[in-house]
Write a protein that holds these residues in place. Sequence first.
Motif, PDB file in Angstrom:
ATOM      1  N   ILE A 259     -24.795  11.877 -84.249  1.00 52.24           N
ATOM      2  CA  ILE A 259     -25.738  12.266 -83.202  1.00 52.24           C
ATOM      3  C   ILE A 259     -25.246  13.496 -82.453  1.00 52.24           C
ATOM      4  O   ILE A 259     -26.052  14.292 -81.961  1.00 52.24           O
ATOM      5  CB  ILE A 259     -25.991  11.099 -82.211  1.00 52.24           C
ATOM      6  N   VAL A 260     -23.943  13.695 -82.375  1.00 54.86           N
ATOM      7  CA  VAL A 260     -23.395  14.840 -81.635  1.00 54.86           C
ATOM      8  C   VAL A 260     -23.845  16.149 -82.270  1.00 54.86           C
ATOM      9  O   VAL A 260     -24.376  17.040 -81.606  1.00 54.86           O
ATOM     10  CB  VAL A 260     -21.857  14.767 -81.577  1.00 54.86           C
ATOM     11  N   THR A 261     -23.656  16.267 -83.571  1.00 51.23           N
ATOM     12  CA  THR A 261     -24.068  17.474 -84.283  1.00 51.23           C
ATOM     13  C   THR A 261     -25.580  17.596 -84.328  1.00 51.23           C
ATOM     14  O   THR A 261     -26.133  18.682 -84.111  1.00 51.23           O
ATOM     15  CB  THR A 261     -23.514  17.464 -85.720  1.00 51.23           C
ATOM     16  N   ALA A 262     -26.265  16.485 -84.595  1.00 49.62           N
ATOM     17  CA  ALA A 262     -27.728  16.516 -84.716  1.00 49.62           C
ATOM     18  C   ALA A 262     -28.391  16.962 -83.419  1.00 49.62           C
ATOM     19  O   ALA A 262     -29.445  17.605 -83.438  1.00 49.62           O
ATOM     20  CB  ALA A 262     -28.251  15.145 -85.118  1.00 49.62           C
ATOM     21  N   ALA A 263     -27.767  16.645 -82.277  1.00 46.67           N
ATOM     22  CA  ALA A 263     -28.344  17.002 -80.981  1.00 46.67           C
ATOM     23  C   ALA A 263     -27.943  18.397 -80.515  1.00 46.67           C
ATOM     24  O   ALA A 263     -28.404  18.854 -79.467  1.00 46.67           O
ATOM     25  CB  ALA A 263     -27.928  15.984 -79.929  1.00 46.67           C
ATOM     26  N   GLY A 264     -27.098  19.058 -81.298  1.00 41.11           N
ATOM     27  CA  GLY A 264     -26.695  20.423 -80.934  1.00 41.11           C
ATOM     28  C   GLY A 264     -25.423  20.491 -80.127  1.00 41.11           C
ATOM     29  O   GLY A 264     -25.140  21.514 -79.489  1.00 41.11           O
ATOM     30  N   GLY A 265     -24.624  19.436 -80.118  1.00 37.83           N
ATOM     31  CA  GLY A 265     -23.346  19.442 -79.425  1.00 37.83           C
ATOM     32  C   GLY A 265     -23.295  18.516 -78.233  1.00 37.83           C
ATOM     33  O   GLY A 265     -24.330  18.049 -77.737  1.00 37.83           O
ATOM     34  N   PRO A 266     -22.073  18.236 -77.739  1.00 39.53           N
ATOM     35  CA  PRO A 266     -21.877  17.286 -76.638  1.00 39.53           C
ATOM     36  C   PRO A 266     -22.632  17.635 -75.360  1.00 39.53           C
ATOM     37  O   PRO A 266     -23.063  16.730 -74.638  1.00 39.53           O
ATOM     38  CB  PRO A 266     -20.361  17.338 -76.396  1.00 39.53           C
ATOM     39  N   LEU A 267     -22.806  18.926 -75.085  1.00 43.64           N
ATOM     40  CA  LEU A 267     -23.486  19.336 -73.857  1.00 43.64           C
ATOM     41  C   LEU A 267     -24.889  18.749 -73.768  1.00 43.64           C
ATOM     42  O   LEU A 267     -25.357  18.382 -72.689  1.00 43.64           O
ATOM     43  CB  LEU A 267     -23.548  20.865 -73.770  1.00 43.64           C
ATOM     44  N   ASN A 268     -25.566  18.661 -74.903  1.00 44.44           N
ATOM     45  CA  ASN A 268     -26.945  18.156 -74.913  1.00 44.44           C
ATOM     46  C   ASN A 268     -27.029  16.640 -74.755  1.00 44.44           C
ATOM     47  O   ASN A 268     -28.127  16.090 -74.618  1.00 44.44           O
ATOM     48  CB  ASN A 268     -27.645  18.569 -76.210  1.00 44.44           C
TER      49      ASN A 268
END
Length: 373
Positions: A259-268
């Motif tokens: 989910i981290v990569t799929a969402a565009g990174g931890p910031l998102n």
Amino acid sequence: MTQFSKFLAATAIASSLFLVHAFAAETIKIGVAGPMTGANATFGEQVWTGVSAYINEVNAAGGIDGKQVELVKGDDACEPKQAVAVANRLVDQDEVQAVVGHFCSSSTIPASEIYNDNGILTVTPSSTNPIVTDRGFETMFRTCGRDDQQAVVAGSFILDTLKLDKIALIHDKDTYGQGLVDALKKTLEERGVQPVLYEGLTRGERDFNALVTKIKSSGATAVYFGGLIPEAGPLIRQIHEQGLDVKFVSGDALAQTEIVTAAGGPLNLKNVYYSSAADPLEDPATADAQEALKKANIAPDNYTLFGYASAQTIVAAIEGTKEGSIEDQVAWLRANTVKSAVGNLAWNEKGDVKDFKFVFYAFDEEGAPVRSN
């Protein structure tokens, strides 16, 4: 008389011949069915890894009553029609005695009809839709919770913990996703809250900007999404890109590092929450499984643990009944507790785990899950 009992009564001779043939085999075959290819292959591979890890231990220790266990993989790609084809192959060609699977509720529901008709013990590690166990199929068990349980926890979390009542409900039109959202919708309405938006998206889509605009226009302060990571990730990212200030809440399918990569990174992921089982790694009952996975150099990912636990359940039933009939195996599971990779498991008459607990998680600055309630 249940459908399963009717089947046994009508085909007593055929069933007896089948059981003699199956249990006289040199190996014990167990099917592992789920999405091994496609957008959700990560889930299926985790289940396969968990099941394989435990069965390797069983075989290394001498097998079951001296017989080695043979695993047969079935790829349904989370597609119902393909799941039916997989189920027929596992039963008719591979002659499995039990099945771990399927992953998606939309696959498990039709496939389990075939397994039940043929007296095949079935344990799903992940299918949470209530229909899975509400049909009275005596051969059907799960090691996970139910959507209606998850929905009650989600409703309380959004209304009481986040203290938000303008909620947009978004689902992926699939049995799991829509079933989860519909269960939450019912929970909210019972508390006097009507969603400000109820909308479905299509699995496989990646551009949700029009949907995000609709969410913004609804005045929602929280979005609840029922679905999987391939759609959840882009939706979260596009909500962030449009600067929409909402809390994003979802179910147990988000309990994956992907989910981290799929969402565009931890910031998102700053305002993202998901419900899941309490971390099995914190349960002392799972210590043996954790140690076994560590020795095998296998990461204790969420569905790896549930796959491992499902395999433990099946092996326990076969060993506990000394390779007894499916009726004996069902009775044994309903009367006993299995120490597993996700904790001590006991089942009710439906095949649901007794006292299954859902909790909520958020993400830290690195994208790692942290307990939220």
